[in-house]
Structures are given as structure tokens and as C-alpha cells.
Design a protein around this motif. Structure first.
Motif, mmCIF file in Angstrom:
data_model
loop_
_atom_site.group_PDB
_atom_site.id
_atom_site.type_symbol
_atom_site.label_atom_id
_atom_site.label_comp_id
_atom_site.label_asym_id
_atom_site.label_seq_id
_atom_site.Cartn_x
_atom_site.Cartn_y
_atom_site.Cartn_z
ATOM 1 N N THR A 40 0.851 -1.200 0.000
ATOM 2 C CA THR A 40 0.000 0.000 0.000
ATOM 3 C C THR A 40 0.882 1.244 0.000
ATOM 4 N N PRO A 41 0.483 2.266 -0.769
ATOM 5 C CA PRO A 41 1.286 3.494 -0.839
ATOM 6 C C PRO A 41 1.293 4.233 0.500
ATOM 7 N N ILE A 42 2.456 4.681 0.906
ATOM 8 C CA ILE A 42 2.587 5.415 2.160
ATOM 9 C C ILE A 42 1.841 6.752 2.100
ATOM 10 N N GLU A 43 1.479 7.190 0.893
ATOM 11 C CA GLU A 43 0.731 8.439 0.706
ATOM 12 C C GLU A 43 -0.771 8.255 0.910
ATOM 13 N N SER A 44 -1.230 7.033 1.175
ATOM 14 C CA SER A 44 -2.665 6.754 1.338
ATOM 15 C C SER A 44 -3.248 7.547 2.505
ATOM 16 N N ASN A 45 -4.545 7.846 2.401
ATOM 17 C CA ASN A 45 -5.234 8.638 3.428
ATOM 18 C C ASN A 45 -5.040 8.079 4.836
ATOM 19 N N VAL A 46 -5.149 6.760 5.000
ATOM 20 C CA VAL A 46 -5.074 6.170 6.338
ATOM 21 C C VAL A 46 -3.715 6.351 6.995
ATOM 22 N N TYR A 47 -2.691 6.670 6.196
ATOM 23 C CA TYR A 47 -1.346 6.868 6.738
ATOM 24 C C TYR A 47 -0.970 8.342 6.876
ATOM 25 N N GLN A 48 -1.768 9.231 6.291
ATOM 26 C CA GLN A 48 -1.390 10.642 6.237
ATOM 27 C C GLN A 48 -2.336 11.580 6.976
#
Length: 167
Positions: free
Chosen positions: A44-52
């Protein structure tokens, strides 16, 4: 509203990649649940909403013991909880369940796509299932993949079916 009454919401990596969800309570009042992401290869991209977003401290990524240590370090540097469970790339939902109980997660809502739904049914780790069906066609994906059932006698029985139209 459903999210506001559970301890956590769980999704698979494909859902994060395809939908980039926030997994938060919206359009109603209530507390935001913990967000559990099953991502055995940390794709999963680190830029995803759940991570940012502002609720990233509520996000837990469950990955395999073979996950890239540099990716683990990157997620943790953002304040994301990363747990390497003792499974290979094949997801063991019983291990996931044991880990969630350690976090005192007793009510879990799974917002799953085809892959995770299939594993939940295959590994028989569900209590109640609500199937939300949109009144529009969103693509050609099936809701459930191959469960390897060899005949009608191996069917998965679902009791107490209720049908309700919502909006």
C-alpha cells in the motif's frame, strides 16, 4: 454510523490501493475506530489517506514476517503501528484475530473486497455478515472469489437473511 460503534475497521491492501479510504466516522457523530490494514507485502502506498491524515495514530498495519524492514521503518516514522505476524504471504486470519484481541478489539467491522471476503469465508472467521449492494454497477469484479467448493453439499449456509433497502 456503523464505524462509530465498533472498536476497529479492517480492510485489505487491495481496498486501500483501489479506494484510498479514510475509514473514519463521517456524516454522524461518534468516535473513530482503530483502522486495521492487512498488507502482507507492504504494497500500500505510504501516501494513502489512512497513513497521512490526522487519525493516523489509529492505524495498524499487519504484515508478514518477510516484509521489507525499510518500509516498516518508513511507516513507523509516521506514527503508524506496524506488526509483523508469523505468517508468510498467505494470510492467517486466526493469527490476526489473536493479535486484535491483544489490542482489546472485541468488535470488528470488515469492509472487504473479493480477496478478503473469500478468505474470511474460507477460514470461517466471521459472526455476522452484512452485504451492502449498490444500486449501480461499479465494474466487473465478483464479490467473492473461488472458495474451492466441490459440490452443493459443501455450500456455506447463511441463516437469518434480512433484506433492507437503504436510500
Amino acid at each position: 454510523q456503523l464505524r462509530s460503534v465498533v472498536d476497529a475497521v479492517l480492510v485489505g491492501s487491495n481496498t486501500v490501493i483501489a479506494d484510498n479510504p479514510s475509514l473514519t466516522v463521517r456524516l454522524t457523530h461518534g468516535r473513530n475506530p482503530k483502522r486495521i490494514i492487512l498488507d502482507s507485502s507492504l504494497k500500500t502506498p505510504i501516501e494513502s489517506n489512512v497513513y497521512q491524515d490526522e487519525f493516523k495514530h489509529l492505524t495498524y498495519v499487519l504484515t508478514s514476517k518477510h516484509a521489507d524492514p525499510e518500509k516498516i521503518k518508513a511507516f513507523r516514522s509516521l506514527g503508524i503501528h506496524v506488526e509483523c505476524l508469523d505468517f508468510d504471504l498467505n494470510l492467517d486470519l486466526h493469527l490476526v484475530k489473536k493479535y486484535l484481541l491483544q489490542l482489546k478489539i472485541y468488535s470488528l467491522m470488515v469492509e472487504s473486497g473479493k480477496t478478503l471476503t473469500t478468505e474470511i469465508l474460507r477460514q470461517n472467521v466471521w459472526n455476522e455478515m452484512w452485504w451492502m449492494i449498490s444500486p449501480m454497477i461499479l465494474g466487473g469484479m465478483r464479490a467473492v472469489g473461488d472458495l474451492y467448493l466441490q459440490g452443493i453439499e459443501q455450500h456455506i449456509k447463511i441463516d437469518d437473511i434480512k433484506l433492507e433497502t437503504v436510500d
